[in-house]
Design a protein around this motif. Structure first.
Motif, PDB file in Angstrom:
ATOM      1  N   GLY A 181       0.763  -1.235   0.000  1.00 50.89           N
ATOM      2  CA  GLY A 181       0.000   0.000   0.000  1.00 50.89           C
ATOM      3  C   GLY A 181       0.794   1.287   0.000  1.00 50.89           C
ATOM      4  O   GLY A 181       0.252   2.336   0.354  1.00 50.89           O
ATOM      5  N   ALA A 182       2.059   1.253  -0.409  1.00 46.03           N
ATOM      6  CA  ALA A 182       2.869   2.477  -0.415  1.00 46.03           C
ATOM      7  C   ALA A 182       2.687   3.293  -1.697  1.00 46.03           C
ATOM      8  O   ALA A 182       3.378   4.275  -1.903  1.00 46.03           O
ATOM      9  CB  ALA A 182       4.344   2.142  -0.229  1.00 46.03           C
ATOM     10  N   GLY A 183       1.775   2.877  -2.555  1.00 46.86           N
ATOM     11  CA  GLY A 183       1.476   3.647  -3.751  1.00 46.86           C
ATOM     12  C   GLY A 183       2.524   3.530  -4.851  1.00 46.86           C
ATOM     13  O   GLY A 183       2.627   4.413  -5.694  1.00 46.86           O
ATOM     14  N   VAL A 184       3.290   2.457  -4.850  1.00 50.30           N
ATOM     15  CA  VAL A 184       4.303   2.253  -5.884  1.00 50.30           C
ATOM     16  C   VAL A 184       3.623   1.761  -7.156  1.00 50.30           C
ATOM     17  O   VAL A 184       2.838   0.810  -7.122  1.00 50.30           O
ATOM     18  CB  VAL A 184       5.379   1.241  -5.421  1.00 50.30           C
ATOM     19  CG1 VAL A 184       6.352   0.921  -6.538  1.00 50.30           C
ATOM     20  CG2 VAL A 184       6.102   1.769  -4.189  1.00 50.30           C
ATOM     21  N   ASN A 185       3.905   2.402  -8.269  1.00 44.77           N
ATOM     22  CA  ASN A 185       3.370   2.008  -9.568  1.00 44.77           C
ATOM     23  C   ASN A 185       4.220   0.858 -10.099  1.00 44.77           C
ATOM     24  O   ASN A 185       5.397   1.055 -10.424  1.00 44.77           O
ATOM     25  CB  ASN A 185       3.405   3.200 -10.522  1.00 44.77           C
ATOM     26  CG  ASN A 185       2.875   2.869 -11.885  1.00 44.77           C
ATOM     27  OD1 ASN A 185       3.301   1.919 -12.535  1.00 44.77           O
ATOM     28  ND2 ASN A 185       1.939   3.676 -12.351  1.00 44.77           N
ATOM     29  N   THR A 186       3.659  -0.344 -10.179  1.00 50.49           N
ATOM     30  CA  THR A 186       4.438  -1.514 -10.592  1.00 50.49           C
ATOM     31  C   THR A 186       4.899  -1.421 -12.040  1.00 50.49           C
ATOM     32  O   THR A 186       5.984  -1.906 -12.374  1.00 50.49           O
ATOM     33  CB  THR A 186       3.651  -2.820 -10.373  1.00 50.49           C
ATOM     34  OG1 THR A 186       2.388  -2.743 -11.036  1.00 50.49           O
ATOM     35  CG2 THR A 186       3.468  -3.114  -8.899  1.00 50.49           C
ATOM     36  N   ASP A 187       4.117  -0.786 -12.922  1.00 49.77           N
ATOM     37  CA  ASP A 187       4.555  -0.628 -14.311  1.00 49.77           C
ATOM     38  C   ASP A 187       5.839   0.203 -14.377  1.00 49.77           C
ATOM     39  O   ASP A 187       6.803  -0.175 -15.050  1.00 49.77           O
ATOM     40  CB  ASP A 187       3.478   0.057 -15.164  1.00 49.77           C
ATOM     41  CG  ASP A 187       2.312  -0.851 -15.498  1.00 49.77           C
ATOM     42  OD1 ASP A 187       2.304  -2.029 -15.052  1.00 49.77           O
ATOM     43  OD2 ASP A 187       1.410  -0.392 -16.210  1.00 49.77           O
ATOM     44  N   SER A 188       5.855   1.328 -13.682  1.00 48.47           N
ATOM     45  CA  SER A 188       7.041   2.183 -13.671  1.00 48.47           C
ATOM     46  C   SER A 188       8.224   1.476 -13.017  1.00 48.47           C
ATOM     47  O   SER A 188       9.363   1.613 -13.468  1.00 48.47           O
ATOM     48  CB  SER A 188       6.760   3.481 -12.922  1.00 48.47           C
ATOM     49  OG  SER A 188       5.758   4.220 -13.580  1.00 48.47           O
ATOM     50  N   ALA A 214      11.779   0.576 -14.920  1.00 50.31           N
ATOM     51  CA  ALA A 214      13.060   1.093 -14.430  1.00 50.31           C
ATOM     52  C   ALA A 214      14.145   0.019 -14.386  1.00 50.31           C
ATOM     53  O   ALA A 214      15.320   0.325 -14.538  1.00 50.31           O
ATOM     54  CB  ALA A 214      12.876   1.704 -13.041  1.00 50.31           C
ATOM     55  N   TYR A 215      13.754  -1.236 -14.229  1.00 54.15           N
ATOM     56  CA  TYR A 215      14.737  -2.302 -14.036  1.00 54.15           C
ATOM     57  C   TYR A 215      14.880  -3.254 -15.225  1.00 54.15           C
ATOM     58  O   TYR A 215      15.940  -3.850 -15.405  1.00 54.15           O
ATOM     59  CB  TYR A 215      14.397  -3.115 -12.786  1.00 54.15           C
ATOM     60  CG  TYR A 215      14.582  -2.311 -11.533  1.00 54.15           C
ATOM     61  CD1 TYR A 215      15.831  -2.235 -10.925  1.00 54.15           C
ATOM     62  CD2 TYR A 215      13.534  -1.597 -10.966  1.00 54.15           C
ATOM     63  CE1 TYR A 215      16.024  -1.483  -9.780  1.00 54.15           C
ATOM     64  CE2 TYR A 215      13.714  -0.844  -9.824  1.00 54.15           C
ATOM     65  CZ  TYR A 215      14.960  -0.792  -9.236  1.00 54.15           C
ATOM     66  OH  TYR A 215      15.147  -0.037  -8.113  1.00 54.15           O
TER      67      TYR A 215
END
Length: 175
Positions: free
Chosen positions: A51-58, A62-63
């Motif tokens: 729930g930390a609001g991390v966008n998994t697509d971005s 990035a990696y």
């Protein structure tokens, strides 16, 4: 005596040629950077699932190189876009996500490197506890001053597969 000394010197020189060389500083720095990348990637996934609001697509962009095909623990391959959709959809079903990386080995060869490690993931999925044991291999290529994952292969053990089967049976029963 001089001949014996010369032969001994040649023997010492030839033995030293075959000894493994100390790792060069740049390779060691690359390997440390890749270890940090892996830690950061999985910390990002933890943030996304907790729930930390991390966008998994971005995060994946990035990696990972965008033409990667991910070899999944259940024996299929999928393009990166499919992996993104799967991760995006999983966020709504996963709670209490925790992970740890064990037995990491990273080796750099100039512009190519690999990392092998055991990924352990523990979480609740739709109220059911899942404890995954995932031997993972990532292959990296240098991109400018950084690295990108160009191949990802994950396996699993029998117990993890049995958990997947039980989870799927529960889902099928509720339909």
């Amino acid at each position: 005596m001089k001949l014996m000394l010369l032969l001994c010197s040649l023997l010492v020189i030839s033995c030293n040629k075959n000894e493994p060389k100390e790792q060069t500083l740049p390779a060691a720095q690359d390997e440390a950077r890749i270890e940090e990348m892996i830690g950061s990637l999985y910390s990002g996934l933890s943030g996304a699932y907790n729930g930390a609001g991390v966008n998994t697509d971005s995060l994946i962009d990035a990696y990972y190189e965008n033409d990667v095909r991910y070899v999944t623990p259940w024996g299929s391959t999928e393009p990166l876009d499919t992996t993104k959709v799967r991760l995006r959809n999983a966020k709504n079903h996963i709670k209490d996500f925790d992970h740890r990386v064990e037995i990491m080995q990273v080796k750099s060869y100039g512009d190519v490197a690999y990392a092998y490690f055991i990924l352990r993931q523990n979480y609740q999925v739709d109220g059911n506890r899942l404890e995954e044991y995932l031997p993972t291999t990532l292959v990296f290529e240098r991109r400018g001053s950084g690295w990108k994952i160009v191949h990802a292969h994950r396996s699993t053990d029998y117990q993890t597969i049995q958990q997947y089967v039980a989870l799927q049976k529960k889902r099928d029963e509720t339909k």
